[in-house]
Design a protein around this motif. Structure first.
Motif, mmCIF file in Angstrom:
data_model
loop_
_atom_site.group_PDB
_atom_site.id
_atom_site.type_symbol
_atom_site.label_atom_id
_atom_site.label_comp_id
_atom_site.label_asym_id
_atom_site.label_seq_id
_atom_site.Cartn_x
_atom_site.Cartn_y
_atom_site.Cartn_z
ATOM 1 N N GLY A 147 1.576 38.290 59.048
ATOM 2 C CA GLY A 147 2.492 37.766 59.942
ATOM 3 C C GLY A 147 3.039 39.121 60.957
ATOM 4 O O GLY A 147 4.056 39.320 61.304
ATOM 5 N N VAL A 148 1.990 40.458 60.759
ATOM 6 C CA VAL A 148 2.321 41.660 61.277
ATOM 7 C C VAL A 148 1.035 42.184 62.311
ATOM 8 O O VAL A 148 -0.014 41.702 61.952
ATOM 9 C CB VAL A 148 2.512 42.820 60.102
ATOM 10 C CG1 VAL A 148 2.871 43.911 60.746
ATOM 11 C CG2 VAL A 148 3.433 42.195 59.264
ATOM 12 N N SER A 149 1.405 42.444 63.362
ATOM 13 C CA SER A 149 0.314 42.850 64.179
ATOM 14 C C SER A 149 -0.712 43.766 63.723
ATOM 15 O O SER A 149 -0.403 44.725 62.594
ATOM 16 C CB SER A 149 0.964 43.538 65.519
ATOM 17 O OG SER A 149 1.408 44.733 65.267
ATOM 18 N N LYS A 150 -2.035 43.825 63.969
ATOM 19 C CA LYS A 150 -3.034 44.444 63.633
ATOM 20 C C LYS A 150 -2.627 46.161 63.811
ATOM 21 O O LYS A 150 -2.979 47.025 62.975
ATOM 22 C CB LYS A 150 -4.328 44.193 64.061
ATOM 23 C CG LYS A 150 -5.559 45.007 63.611
ATOM 24 C CD LYS A 150 -6.748 44.713 64.396
ATOM 25 C CE LYS A 150 -7.964 45.800 63.957
ATOM 26 N NZ LYS A 150 -8.967 45.671 64.773
ATOM 27 N N SER A 151 -2.124 46.393 65.097
ATOM 28 C CA SER A 151 -1.741 47.608 65.293
ATOM 29 C C SER A 151 -0.878 48.264 64.300
ATOM 30 O O SER A 151 -0.801 49.613 64.005
ATOM 31 C CB SER A 151 -1.600 47.739 67.084
ATOM 32 O OG SER A 151 -0.432 47.137 67.137
ATOM 33 N N HIS A 152 0.279 47.499 64.124
ATOM 34 C CA HIS A 152 1.106 47.910 63.200
ATOM 35 C C HIS A 152 0.460 48.241 61.883
ATOM 36 O O HIS A 152 0.972 49.132 61.139
ATOM 37 C CB HIS A 152 2.252 46.796 63.292
ATOM 38 C CG HIS A 152 3.519 47.603 62.318
ATOM 39 N ND1 HIS A 152 4.008 48.664 62.576
ATOM 40 C CD2 HIS A 152 4.567 46.912 61.672
ATOM 41 C CE1 HIS A 152 5.217 49.009 62.146
ATOM 42 N NE2 HIS A 152 5.566 47.724 61.150
ATOM 43 N N ILE A 153 -0.118 47.429 61.306
ATOM 44 C CA ILE A 153 -0.917 47.534 59.961
ATOM 45 C C ILE A 153 -1.632 48.914 59.968
ATOM 46 O O ILE A 153 -1.534 49.819 59.273
ATOM 47 C CB ILE A 153 -1.923 46.539 59.545
ATOM 48 C CG1 ILE A 153 -1.124 44.969 59.309
ATOM 49 C CG2 ILE A 153 -2.675 46.753 58.270
ATOM 50 C CD1 ILE A 153 -0.399 45.108 58.071
ATOM 51 N N ASN A 154 -2.426 49.183 61.103
ATOM 52 C CA ASN A 154 -3.209 50.320 61.318
ATOM 53 C C ASN A 154 -2.454 51.702 61.412
ATOM 54 O O ASN A 154 -2.409 52.853 60.553
ATOM 55 C CB ASN A 154 -4.094 50.288 62.509
ATOM 56 C CG ASN A 154 -5.371 49.419 62.344
ATOM 57 O OD1 ASN A 154 -5.600 49.082 61.508
ATOM 58 N ND2 ASN A 154 -5.755 48.901 63.699
ATOM 59 N N ASN A 155 -1.147 51.469 62.168
ATOM 60 C CA ASN A 155 -0.389 52.464 62.039
ATOM 61 C C ASN A 155 0.505 52.861 60.805
ATOM 62 O O ASN A 155 0.634 54.072 60.374
ATOM 63 C CB ASN A 155 0.746 52.199 63.204
ATOM 64 C CG ASN A 155 0.390 52.449 64.530
ATOM 65 O OD1 ASN A 155 -0.483 53.144 64.746
ATOM 66 N ND2 ASN A 155 0.910 51.732 65.372
ATOM 67 N N ILE A 156 0.612 51.889 59.947
ATOM 68 C CA ILE A 156 1.274 51.845 58.541
ATOM 69 C C ILE A 156 0.560 52.720 57.726
ATOM 70 O O ILE A 156 0.469 53.522 56.999
ATOM 71 C CB ILE A 156 1.711 50.537 58.096
ATOM 72 C CG1 ILE A 156 2.942 50.067 58.679
ATOM 73 C CG2 ILE A 156 2.090 50.785 56.481
ATOM 74 C CD1 ILE A 156 3.110 48.744 58.461
ATOM 75 N N GLU A 157 -1.074 52.170 57.796
ATOM 76 C CA GLU A 157 -1.946 52.904 56.887
ATOM 77 C C GLU A 157 -2.309 54.194 57.346
ATOM 78 O O GLU A 157 -2.642 54.990 56.321
ATOM 79 C CB GLU A 157 -3.521 51.939 57.036
ATOM 80 C CG GLU A 157 -3.267 50.726 56.382
ATOM 81 C CD GLU A 157 -4.462 49.906 56.290
ATOM 82 O OE1 GLU A 157 -4.480 48.786 55.634
ATOM 83 O OE2 GLU A 157 -5.702 50.133 57.041
ATOM 84 N N ALA A 186 -8.155 44.833 58.483
ATOM 85 C CA ALA A 186 -6.728 45.081 59.036
ATOM 86 C C ALA A 186 -6.245 43.657 59.654
ATOM 87 O O ALA A 186 -5.104 43.206 59.530
ATOM 88 C CB ALA A 186 -6.658 46.263 59.835
ATOM 89 N N GLU A 187 -7.151 43.027 60.404
ATOM 90 C CA GLU A 187 -6.955 41.702 61.226
ATOM 91 C C GLU A 187 -6.512 40.672 60.452
ATOM 92 O O GLU A 187 -5.442 40.051 60.597
ATOM 93 C CB GLU A 187 -8.156 41.509 62.171
ATOM 94 C CG GLU A 187 -7.887 40.474 63.144
ATOM 95 C CD GLU A 187 -9.075 40.070 63.728
ATOM 96 O OE1 GLU A 187 -8.964 39.169 64.753
ATOM 97 O OE2 GLU A 187 -10.027 40.953 63.998
ATOM 98 N N LYS A 188 -7.387 40.735 59.171
ATOM 99 C CA LYS A 188 -7.142 39.476 58.242
ATOM 100 C C LYS A 188 -5.545 39.844 57.542
ATOM 101 O O LYS A 188 -4.851 38.757 57.435
ATOM 102 C CB LYS A 188 -8.287 39.683 56.991
ATOM 103 C CG LYS A 188 -7.902 38.517 56.056
ATOM 104 C CD LYS A 188 -8.268 37.151 56.358
ATOM 105 C CE LYS A 188 -8.296 36.030 55.459
ATOM 106 N NZ LYS A 188 -8.435 34.608 55.692
#
Length: 117
Positions: A33-43, A25-27
């Motif tokens: 160009g999106v925060s890791k927490s936003h990626i996690n929240n989307i997933e 998720a970090e990569k």
């Protein structure tokens, strides 16, 4: 009837394609160009993604936006997205793998037709 954005499906597809790419998720967050927490929240379907974020994620994963959104699109468009996705997957296969997949899909389709009768 008009469909709404299916955030659960979007999240699952983001995670699926992220993992297929071998990205954490970090990569993905760095590339998109999106925060890791936003990626996690989307997933995890805990937040909505803006159109801009969806485009950034799709570009980072090297897939089209319609693939990510196909479950939220009308039937014709989602069918086109699935066709594109199948073609992309087959394109990544060896000839032998592609033949096996096509033969398996053909057998499955025939079985489904027989079950409908």
């Amino acid at each position: 009837m008009e469909k709404k954005l299916d955030i659960c499906s979007l999240g699952k597809k983001v995670k699926q394609y992220r993992m297929e790419k071998g990205y954490s998720a970090e990569k993905l967050s760095e590339i998109a160009g999106v925060s890791k927490s936003h990626i996690n929240n989307i997933e995890s379907a805990n937040s909505h993604a803006s159109a801009e974020v969806i485009v950034r994620i799709a570009n980072a994963l090297d897939i089209s936006v319609d693939i990510l959104l196909s479950d939220s699109l009308n039937n014709r468009v989602s069918q086109e997205a699935r066709t594109y996705e199948f073609a992309r997957l087959l394109g990544e296969c060896t000839d032998k793998e592609a033949r096996i997949i096509v033969n398996t899909m053909t057998a499955l389709r025939n079985s489904l037709k027989e079950a409908e009768e």
